[in-house]
Design a protein around this motif. Structure first.
Motif, PDB file in Angstrom:
ATOM      1  N   GLN A  50      83.347 -12.015  12.024  1.00 27.05           N
ATOM      2  CA  GLN A  50      83.357 -13.346  12.603  1.00 27.05           C
ATOM      3  C   GLN A  50      84.775 -13.897  12.828  1.00 27.05           C
ATOM      4  OE1 GLN A  50      80.718 -15.124  13.853  1.00 27.05           O
ATOM      5  NE2 GLN A  50      82.327 -16.488  14.600  1.00 27.05           N
ATOM      6  N   PRO A  51      85.679 -13.860  11.826  1.00 25.95           N
ATOM      7  CA  PRO A  51      87.039 -14.370  12.086  1.00 25.95           C
ATOM      8  C   PRO A  51      87.767 -13.563  13.162  1.00 25.95           C
ATOM      9  CG  PRO A  51      86.641 -14.135   9.728  1.00 25.95           C
ATOM     10  CD  PRO A  51      85.517 -13.439  10.416  1.00 25.95           C
ATOM     11  N   LEU A  52      87.563 -12.261  13.139  1.00 25.03           N
ATOM     12  CA  LEU A  52      88.205 -11.416  14.150  1.00 25.03           C
ATOM     13  C   LEU A  52      87.653 -11.711  15.539  1.00 25.03           C
ATOM     14  CD1 LEU A  52      90.221  -9.133  14.577  1.00 25.03           C
ATOM     15  CD2 LEU A  52      88.394  -7.499  14.080  1.00 25.03           C
ATOM     16  N   PHE A  53      86.353 -11.988  15.627  1.00 30.13           N
ATOM     17  CA  PHE A  53      85.721 -12.318  16.910  1.00 30.13           C
ATOM     18  C   PHE A  53      86.288 -13.599  17.491  1.00 30.13           C
ATOM     19  CE2 PHE A  53      82.348 -14.817  19.000  1.00 30.13           C
ATOM     20  CZ  PHE A  53      82.094 -14.011  20.095  1.00 30.13           C
ATOM     21  N   GLU A  54      86.533 -14.587  16.645  1.00 30.80           N
ATOM     22  CA  GLU A  54      87.057 -15.857  17.131  1.00 30.80           C
ATOM     23  C   GLU A  54      88.445 -15.704  17.738  1.00 30.80           C
ATOM     24  OE1 GLU A  54      86.806 -18.425  13.802  1.00 30.80           O
ATOM     25  OE2 GLU A  54      84.602 -18.533  13.809  1.00 30.80           O
ATOM     26  N   GLU A  55      89.189 -14.711  17.272  1.00 33.69           N
ATOM     27  CA  GLU A  55      90.540 -14.493  17.792  1.00 33.69           C
ATOM     28  C   GLU A  55      90.557 -13.479  18.940  1.00 33.69           C
ATOM     29  OE1 GLU A  55      93.200 -13.407  14.698  1.00 33.69           O
ATOM     30  OE2 GLU A  55      92.767 -15.163  13.441  1.00 33.69           O
ATOM     31  N   GLN A  56      89.842 -12.356  18.771  1.00 30.36           N
ATOM     32  CA  GLN A  56      89.905 -11.273  19.746  1.00 30.36           C
ATOM     33  C   GLN A  56      88.519 -10.659  19.944  1.00 30.36           C
ATOM     34  OE1 GLN A  56      93.535  -8.638  19.427  1.00 30.36           O
ATOM     35  NE2 GLN A  56      93.440  -9.367  17.311  1.00 30.36           N
ATOM     36  N   PRO A  57      87.661 -11.300  20.688  1.00 30.99           N
ATOM     37  CA  PRO A  57      86.282 -10.791  20.831  1.00 30.99           C
ATOM     38  C   PRO A  57      86.197  -9.420  21.494  1.00 30.99           C
ATOM     39  CG  PRO A  57      86.689 -12.609  22.340  1.00 30.99           C
ATOM     40  CD  PRO A  57      87.848 -12.574  21.402  1.00 30.99           C
ATOM     41  N   VAL A  58      87.204  -9.059  22.307  1.00 26.33           N
ATOM     42  CA  VAL A  58      87.118  -7.777  23.016  1.00 26.33           C
ATOM     43  C   VAL A  58      87.907  -6.686  22.305  1.00 26.33           C
ATOM     44  CG1 VAL A  58      86.743  -8.877  25.240  1.00 26.33           C
ATOM     45  CG2 VAL A  58      89.070  -8.370  24.502  1.00 26.33           C
ATOM     46  N   PHE A  59      88.453  -6.970  21.130  1.00 28.73           N
ATOM     47  CA  PHE A  59      89.263  -5.986  20.417  1.00 28.73           C
ATOM     48  C   PHE A  59      88.422  -4.796  20.000  1.00 28.73           C
ATOM     49  CE2 PHE A  59      90.866  -4.395  16.266  1.00 28.73           C
ATOM     50  CZ  PHE A  59      92.054  -3.857  16.728  1.00 28.73           C
ATOM     51  N   GLN A  60      88.965  -3.591  20.184  1.00 31.17           N
ATOM     52  CA  GLN A  60      88.298  -2.392  19.720  1.00 31.17           C
ATOM     53  C   GLN A  60      89.340  -1.294  19.520  1.00 31.17           C
ATOM     54  OE1 GLN A  60      86.122  -1.989  23.783  1.00 31.17           O
ATOM     55  NE2 GLN A  60      86.090   0.059  22.901  1.00 31.17           N
ATOM     56  N   ILE A  61      88.965  -0.277  18.727  1.00 23.06           N
ATOM     57  CA  ILE A  61      89.850   0.852  18.478  1.00 23.06           C
ATOM     58  C   ILE A  61      89.052   2.138  18.633  1.00 23.06           C
ATOM     59  CG2 ILE A  61      91.449  -0.358  16.934  1.00 23.06           C
ATOM     60  CD1 ILE A  61      89.926   0.762  14.571  1.00 23.06           C
ATOM     61  N   ARG A  62      89.733   3.194  18.985  1.00 27.07           N
ATOM     62  CA  ARG A  62      89.098   4.493  19.117  1.00 27.07           C
ATOM     63  C   ARG A  62      89.162   5.220  17.772  1.00 27.07           C
ATOM     64  NH1 ARG A  62      87.813   1.974  22.688  1.00 27.07           N
ATOM     65  NH2 ARG A  62      88.122   2.269  24.918  1.00 27.07           N
ATOM     66  N   PRO A  63      88.195   6.060  17.443  1.00 30.41           N
ATOM     67  CA  PRO A  63      87.090   6.478  18.317  1.00 30.41           C
ATOM     68  C   PRO A  63      85.829   5.639  18.182  1.00 30.41           C
ATOM     69  CG  PRO A  63      87.099   7.851  16.382  1.00 30.41           C
ATOM     70  CD  PRO A  63      88.245   6.892  16.210  1.00 30.41           C
ATOM     71  N   ILE A  64      85.917   4.470  17.549  1.00 29.40           N
ATOM     72  CA  ILE A  64      84.743   3.589  17.484  1.00 29.40           C
ATOM     73  C   ILE A  64      84.490   3.032  18.877  1.00 29.40           C
ATOM     74  CG2 ILE A  64      83.792   1.475  16.514  1.00 29.40           C
ATOM     75  CD1 ILE A  64      85.466   1.921  14.041  1.00 29.40           C
TER      76      ILE A  64
END
Length: 713
Positions: A50-64
């Protein structure tokens, strides 16, 4: 270790080794949330994300594979918090769009969940999100994203013409580069209400997909649907579904009778019969009525024939000269009677065969009774042949009309196989690829419309759309208490580019007075002009009928009553090159030489006409050439091709009439019309009028044609 667990472990190792640069704390949180999700600790995953979503909803890392927004929404969904999940995915999709990207997993999850949960207030946005997914077909994406997009396309590819399917993807299911644009263009063509921003056909499609996924799923197909699901997505719900259960009391009694009379030891149980369903579509679907017969093959329901319903062990070893073969023949005849007894009420294909097998077995029973009466007791046969075969071959016993049971059975099985194959081929040719029923939700207003293209002086094409509707159609299906004084008709016109993107919109409001019957049987013809660019374009029209209500002293649209739509696809702009002879479309007119305007009558939009209609065809000719005397000289010829009734026991005949006239003028543009006396063609069923214009100076020629159906008065 599963793929996702492996991905989480790999990311954790990369973080520990310092291989993931920047935002390591955010990456670690995402990995922790991901691992919590995979172990079923959804509340923990949501709390981390939830806190990460509020700041960067499109954030992602590979290989996830999947953004913060996707995994947070998935965590909410796993806890049953559907609204929170949808809101999260919705925000994630919009955040990605602001960065010029499509969050495929979040978009897919939103679309799937909205329609699975029937969240009707979200259908419009979910349909737009679905379009986002299709648009990117053919662009690079991750494997899980590609898998989800392929599933969506697999659930619609069978709706498309074969030629278009080949332009979407290869046999190996690799998308071609322009697949997304082609898919969007096809969906734009299917829009049932072009005046609305929503493509209602997409909503209808996704509703069908959601229902089929819940009721007709299969893990053995690319679409995730069995063949019942495919038909459901194509045509919508059938008029009737008959679940087939052939192990009926009648069949059980017939089998017991066989065992008593002949000692037939062949056992047939309920588990030997494959489950089946008969789907019936009535005449509301084009090409109807027709049926689909589905049979469960041990893995999924597939479209099949009657023989697929028969237990497999009964279909082999049908040798009437052996004891076991004869026993199978006896049992199979009873099974076929039971099968056709259930199917007979639903289609003539089945009822005719049921009558045949029932009559045959009835004849055998009569012979049995006669022989038992002759010998004074039950009839038993001791030879190795079928009991029924022996029965009809007893000396002095009358034969059945169709021979011994093995002969009859071979004939019946061959007929069944042949007729089923013919019926499947015929229905495949007759049944549409897909059928929308969206417009069935409102009464239809039977508007008739035509379009005629004219060339303006600035070189652009102008489309004259003229239409009318029967007076009675406005009042039809309305109770007397509901019939208002006046109506309001709202016409929305949309011109679309070659790829069906909207290029132009206009609308017209028409107040239709209450005393319509005094003006004639139809609404007086109305018209609207639509400008067009060069090249190919499309025009879509939508009429909506409302009651006329007065509110706060102003007249405005009241209750919506009826709808009608029309499309004119693949129109081509007239040629503006002054060196090329060009001609407008033929504009049919209800001829009136006393008309005060520029046309000798009013436009006639109907495709049907009677011999007493005073018909004229107006047209314009452009880019005529001047001769040495600075005058134009051209020939107008018209040809009427009509099909006339040949009378009783005679074929219809084709008749042609030709006429031509030469004109001279002082302008490069000519405006002409021809008047047709239809009374001389009273026996015509339909006619085609071809008008040809030949420039006698340049030698160029151009022509236009128009068709009508001729009716008696």
């Amino acid at each position: 270790m599963g793929r996702w667990q492996f991905a989480g472990a790999l990311v954790a190792l990369l973080l520990a080794a310092g291989k993931v640069k920047g935002q390591s704390q955010d990456s670690l949180q995402l990995v922790q949330a991901f691992q919590a999700y995979q172990t079923g600790r959804y509340e923990v995953a949501a709390a981390i994300l939830q806190p990460l979503f509020e700041e960067q909803p499109v954030f992602q890392i590979r290989p996830i594979e999947g953004s913060v927004a996707y995994w947070l929404g998935a965590a909410y969904q796993a806890q049953g918090a559907i609204e929170e999940a949808l809101n999260t995915w919705q925000q994630g999709v919009h955040s990605a769009l602001t960065q010029g990207a499509v969050d495929v997993l979040a978009t897919d999850a939103y679309v799937e969940t909205v329609f699975r949960q029937a969240c009707s207030e979200r259908f419009a946005e979910a349909a737009l999100f679905y379009e986002l997914l299709l648009r990117i077909a053919g662009t690079p994406m991750l494997s899980d994203e590609l898998q989800r997009l392929r599933r969506h396309v697999a659930r619609m590819i069978f709706l498309l013409p074969d030629v278009l399917q080949q332009r979407i993807w290869t046999r190996e299911r690799r998308f071609l580069p322009d697949a997304g644009a082609r898919l969007m263009q096809w969906w734009a063509q299917q829009d049932p209400l072009p005046a609305t921003p929503l493509n209602e056909r997409i909503v209808e499609h996704l509703q069908r997909v959601a229902y089929a996924e819940q009721h007709y799923a299969s893990d053995r197909t690319e679409s995730g649907l069995d063949e019942r699901g495919i038909v459901y997505v194509r045509l919508g719900p059938p008029s009737r579904i008959k679940k087939l259960d052939f192990y009926s009391r009648e069949l059980q009694e017939a089998l017991r009778r066989l065992r008593r009379s002949s000692g037939n030891a062949l056992i047939v149980s309920e588990s030997d019969f494959a489950p089946g369903e008969l789907w019936l579509y009535d005449r509301s679907v084009p090409g109807g009525p027709y049926y689909f017969l589905f049979v469960y093959d041990g893995n999924m329901y597939r479209q099949g024939g009657v023989l697929d319903l028969i237990p497999p062990h009964l279909r082999v070893g049908l040798d009437g000269d052996t004891g076991r073969g004869g026993a199978k023949i006896d049992v199979l005849l009873e099974v076929l009677r039971a099968v056709y007894r259930q199917l007979a009420p639903y289609h003539l294909d089945f009822s005719d065969r049921y009558i045949r097998v029932d009559n045959y077995l009835g004849q055998l029973e009569e012979i049995r009774i006669q022989l038992e009466r002759n010998i004074g007791g039950e009839l038993y046969t001791q030879d190795k042949r079928s009991d029924n075969s022996a029965l009809v071959q007893q000396e002095g016993t009358p034969f059945t009309t169709e021979g011994t049971p093995d002969v009859f059975l071979r004939s019946l099985l061959a007929e069944t196989e042949r007729e089923d194959a013919l019926n499947r081929a015929e229905m495949a040719a007759r049944i549409p690829r897909q059928q929308s029923r969206w417009l069935d939700q409102k009464p239809r207003l039977p508007v008739v419309a035509r379009v005629a293209r004219f060339l303006r002086s600035d070189g652009f094409t102008e489309n004259l759309i003229y239409w009318a509707a029967p007076v009675g159609a406005l009042l039809q299906d309305l109770e007397d208490s509901e019939k208002p004084g006046d109506f309001l008709i709202d016409l929305q016109v949309v011109r679309q580019k070659t790829d069906y993107r909207v290029a132009y919109r206009t609308s017209q409001l028409y107040r239709i007075p209450s005393r319509l019957s005094e003006q004639g049987p139809v609404i007086p013809t109305r018209s609207v002009t639509v400008p067009a660019d060069t090249g190919v374009y499309h025009i879509a029209l939508q009429w909506d009928q409302y009651t006329l209500a007065q509110r706060e002293g102003k007249w405005q649209a009241g209750e919506h009553l009826k709808t009608s739509v029309a499309r004119f696809d693949s129109l081509r702009a007239l040629r503006a090159d002054p060196a090329v002879l060009e001609m407008s479309d033929l504009l049919p007119l209800w001829y009136d030489p006393s008309a005060s305007d520029t046309l000798p009558g009013r436009p006639y939009p109907f495709t049907r006409l009677s011999p007493d209609v005073p018909l004229a065809l107006y047209f314009e000719v452009y880019h005529l050439s001047f001769g040495p005397d600075d005058r134009t000289r051209y020939e107008v010829a018209y040809e009427v091709r009509r099909r006339e009734d040949g009378g009783l026991l005679r074929r219809d005949r084709e008749v042609q009439t030709r006429s031509s006239t030469v004109y001279e003028g002082t302008s490069r543009t000519a405006r002409e019309y021809v008047v047709l006396d239809l009374r001389a063609w009273e026996r015509a069923k339909d006619l085609e009028v071809v008008v040809r214009v030949r420039d006698l100076v340049s030698g160029q020629e151009v022509s236009r044609s128009i068709r009508f159906e001729v009716v008696r008065s």
